[in-house]
Design a protein around this motif. Structure first.
Motif, PDB file in Angstrom:
ATOM      1  N   VAL A  15       0.501  -1.393   0.164  1.00 24.69           N
ATOM      2  CA  VAL A  15       0.409  -0.146   0.231  1.00 24.69           C
ATOM      3  C   VAL A  15       1.054   1.480  -0.550  1.00 24.69           C
ATOM      4  O   VAL A  15       0.498   2.485  -0.595  1.00 24.69           O
ATOM      5  CB  VAL A  15      -0.972   0.106   0.885  1.00 24.69           C
ATOM      6  CG1 VAL A  15      -1.790   1.404   1.412  1.00 24.69           C
ATOM      7  CG2 VAL A  15      -1.810  -1.586   0.812  1.00 24.69           C
ATOM      8  N   VAL A  19       1.658   3.898  -3.373  1.00 22.37           N
ATOM      9  CA  VAL A  19       0.521   5.728  -2.708  1.00 22.37           C
ATOM     10  C   VAL A  19       2.098   6.458  -3.329  1.00 22.37           C
ATOM     11  O   VAL A  19       2.212   7.535  -4.146  1.00 22.37           O
ATOM     12  CB  VAL A  19       0.628   5.439  -1.419  1.00 22.37           C
ATOM     13  CG1 VAL A  19       0.602   7.086  -1.118  1.00 22.37           C
ATOM     14  CG2 VAL A  19      -0.787   5.155  -1.094  1.00 22.37           C
ATOM     15  N   ARG A  33     -10.538   8.790  -4.180  1.00 27.53           N
ATOM     16  CA  ARG A  33      -9.157   8.305  -3.484  1.00 27.53           C
ATOM     17  C   ARG A  33      -8.873   9.313  -1.984  1.00 27.53           C
ATOM     18  O   ARG A  33      -8.114   8.713  -0.904  1.00 27.53           O
ATOM     19  CB  ARG A  33      -8.332   8.386  -4.544  1.00 27.53           C
ATOM     20  CG  ARG A  33      -8.577   7.298  -5.688  1.00 27.53           C
ATOM     21  CD  ARG A  33      -7.582   7.193  -6.652  1.00 27.53           C
ATOM     22  NE  ARG A  33      -7.325   6.544  -7.486  1.00 27.53           N
ATOM     23  CZ  ARG A  33      -6.784   5.995  -8.765  1.00 27.53           C
ATOM     24  NH1 ARG A  33      -5.325   5.951  -8.347  1.00 27.53           N
ATOM     25  NH2 ARG A  33      -7.146   4.610  -9.594  1.00 27.53           N
ATOM     26  N   LEU A  37      -9.214   5.492   0.416  1.00 25.59           N
ATOM     27  CA  LEU A  37      -7.243   5.094   0.966  1.00 25.59           C
ATOM     28  C   LEU A  37      -7.861   5.192   2.360  1.00 25.59           C
ATOM     29  O   LEU A  37      -7.060   4.965   3.272  1.00 25.59           O
ATOM     30  CB  LEU A  37      -6.697   5.471   0.247  1.00 25.59           C
ATOM     31  CG  LEU A  37      -5.032   4.388   0.543  1.00 25.59           C
ATOM     32  CD1 LEU A  37      -5.588   3.641   0.241  1.00 25.59           C
ATOM     33  CD2 LEU A  37      -3.564   5.098  -0.843  1.00 25.59           C
ATOM     34  N   VAL A  40     -10.005   3.188   4.493  1.00 30.19           N
ATOM     35  CA  VAL A  40      -9.706   1.761   4.897  1.00 30.19           C
ATOM     36  C   VAL A  40      -8.250   1.458   5.687  1.00 30.19           C
ATOM     37  O   VAL A  40      -7.883   1.256   6.441  1.00 30.19           O
ATOM     38  CB  VAL A  40      -9.052   1.628   2.814  1.00 30.19           C
ATOM     39  CG1 VAL A  40      -8.411   0.381   3.328  1.00 30.19           C
ATOM     40  CG2 VAL A  40     -10.373   1.258   2.551  1.00 30.19           C
ATOM     41  N   LEU A  41      -6.952   2.572   5.619  1.00 27.69           N
ATOM     42  CA  LEU A  41      -5.902   1.926   6.413  1.00 27.69           C
ATOM     43  C   LEU A  41      -6.392   2.720   7.894  1.00 27.69           C
ATOM     44  O   LEU A  41      -5.632   2.087   8.649  1.00 27.69           O
ATOM     45  CB  LEU A  41      -4.775   3.580   5.865  1.00 27.69           C
ATOM     46  CG  LEU A  41      -4.270   3.194   4.376  1.00 27.69           C
ATOM     47  CD1 LEU A  41      -3.478   4.287   3.562  1.00 27.69           C
ATOM     48  CD2 LEU A  41      -3.389   1.609   4.189  1.00 27.69           C
TER      49      LEU A  41
END
Length: 67
Positions: A15, A19, A33, A37, A40-41
């Motif tokens: 990941v 990025v 986006r 992201l 989720v992180l």
């Protein structure tokens, strides 16, 4: 070492690499986006912090700084 930890480390590195490559390529920003992201992180990080009822100081500090 836990088998889950052996899977989490390469996934986290993938990941981060993804990025970094996206930022170096200079693609235009997309609203989805910018939100998906980090969410989720954050969820992955928060579930990783649940270690028997106590929060690791380094993990908490990284989430606070990132927020």
């Amino acid at each position: 070492m836990n088998a889950l930890n052996l899977l989490e480390a390469p996934a986290a590195l993938a990941v981060v690499a993804f990025v970094i490559v996206r930022q170096v390529c200079g693609e235009p920003l997309r609203g989805r986006r910018l939100v998906v992201l980090p969410m989720v992180l954050a969820v992955v990080g928060l579930t990783g912090l649940d270690m028997g009822g106590h929060l690791p100081t380094a993990g908490t500090a990284c989430l606070v700084i990132g927020a």
